[in-house]
Scaffold this active site. Sequence first.
Site, PDB file in Angstrom:
ATOM      1  N   ASN A 171      -1.766 -10.247  39.642  1.00 19.10           N
ATOM      2  CA  ASN A 171      -2.087 -11.108  38.259  1.00 19.10           C
ATOM      3  C   ASN A 171      -1.682 -12.343  38.321  1.00 19.10           C
ATOM      4  OD1 ASN A 171      -2.241 -12.237  35.793  1.00 19.10           O
ATOM      5  ND2 ASN A 171      -0.660 -10.784  34.984  1.00 19.10           N
ATOM      6  N   HIS A 220      -1.231  -7.209  28.367  1.00 19.08           N
ATOM      7  CA  HIS A 220       0.154  -7.596  28.706  1.00 19.08           C
ATOM      8  C   HIS A 220       1.157  -8.296  27.895  1.00 19.08           C
ATOM      9  CE1 HIS A 220       2.485 -10.162  31.574  1.00 19.08           C
ATOM     10  NE2 HIS A 220       1.855  -9.353  32.459  1.00 19.08           N
ATOM     11  N   LYS A 263      -2.291 -14.904  36.443  1.00 15.08           N
ATOM     12  CA  LYS A 263      -1.782 -15.585  35.196  1.00 15.08           C
ATOM     13  C   LYS A 263      -2.477 -16.738  34.861  1.00 15.08           C
ATOM     14  CE  LYS A 263       2.295 -12.786  35.127  1.00 15.08           C
ATOM     15  NZ  LYS A 263       3.723 -12.512  34.545  1.00 15.08           N
ATOM     16  N   GLU A 312       2.859 -10.925  28.091  1.00 15.83           N
ATOM     17  CA  GLU A 312       2.873 -12.416  27.483  1.00 15.83           C
ATOM     18  C   GLU A 312       1.794 -12.424  26.392  1.00 15.83           C
ATOM     19  OE1 GLU A 312       2.197 -13.398  31.522  1.00 15.83           O
ATOM     20  OE2 GLU A 312       4.450 -13.025  32.123  1.00 15.83           O
ATOM     21  N   SER A 364       8.751  -8.073  38.662  1.00 15.32           N
ATOM     22  CA  SER A 364       9.679  -8.599  39.825  1.00 15.32           C
ATOM     23  C   SER A 364       9.381  -7.686  41.148  1.00 15.32           C
ATOM     24  CB  SER A 364      11.214  -8.568  39.549  1.00 15.32           C
ATOM     25  OG  SER A 364      11.393  -9.550  38.623  1.00 15.32           O
ATOM     26  N   GLY A 413       9.193 -11.517  35.886  1.00 11.99           N
ATOM     27  CA  GLY A 413       9.770 -12.577  36.334  1.00 11.99           C
ATOM     28  C   GLY A 413      11.317 -13.052  36.415  1.00 11.99           C
ATOM     29  N   GLU A 469       5.380  -2.050  32.555  1.00 13.41           N
ATOM     30  CA  GLU A 469       5.797  -3.638  32.979  1.00 13.41           C
ATOM     31  C   GLU A 469       6.959  -4.010  31.893  1.00 13.41           C
ATOM     32  OE1 GLU A 469       2.960  -6.034  35.508  1.00 13.41           O
ATOM     33  OE2 GLU A 469       2.815  -6.633  33.328  1.00 13.41           O
TER      34      GLU A 469
END
Length: 252
Positions: free
Chosen positions: A6, A98, A8, A100, A214, A180, A174
């Site tokens: 991904n 996702h 992003k 985000e 991660s 991250g 996730e």
Amino acid sequence: MFLVANWKMNMTRDRIGEYLSVLDQNGLSGILEGSTLEVALAPTHVYLDFVAEEVRRRHLPVKVFAQDVSTRTEGAFTGEVGVRNIQDAGATGSILGHSERRRYFGETDAGVTIKTGLCLNAGAIPVVCFGESLEERNAGATLSVLRQQLTCVADEVAGARKNGNDTPVFLAYEPVWAIGSGINASPDDIRNVLSAVSEGFPWPELPRFLYGGSVNLDNIGLLSGLKELSGFLVGGAWLDPDVFLDSVKALR
Ligand code: 13P
């Protein structure tokens, strides 16, 4: 195993060209040959076409995935990108829901469910993301959060199957706190969540799970030992084509 990078909101045309050159020159095709590994790159919408074209030109065994699709099919929806658009641009499927998008752009469980249905109808493979935040985890609310995120999605998949739809579906666990952060979920964390999600929801079939959060070269070997996992969805680490290639080699 299915491995999805991904990207992003990273990468530009130049960097994408370099990335694909590294995969090409370092023999991705040979590495994947005869294996059950499948890999996909997920650029922003504007580069779907470009990545698909470059992958074709270089004969790379790489699928192209979008990072999101619209809840609408087509029409007067300025700024939206529909399933048909991503397919037309060469995408095989899309990441959906996702964290985000949930966190910064108002993505809802209802929206994710609609998008899942639209993808299935169009024969585009949905990779539906789910996961709890640190606060939810600390409050012991993980399962109730996941139930809220996934129950309608499970119903949607069941409805599609009843209508004879056989488009594959992936669910990507996730945990928000792992994305991250440099702190991946442990194999026990992942196993517990996946078994609860497999058993406690109305899936018409055993779900295929990816893990993201991660993942890097230091932990992918250990995590890949989880028989419950069908692959990985990776952000930061796989912005580097050498790390992506080394990960594929490690899983080969
Ligand atoms: P990182 O691999 O950077 O933690 O991101 C995971 C992710 O969000 C993939 O969708």
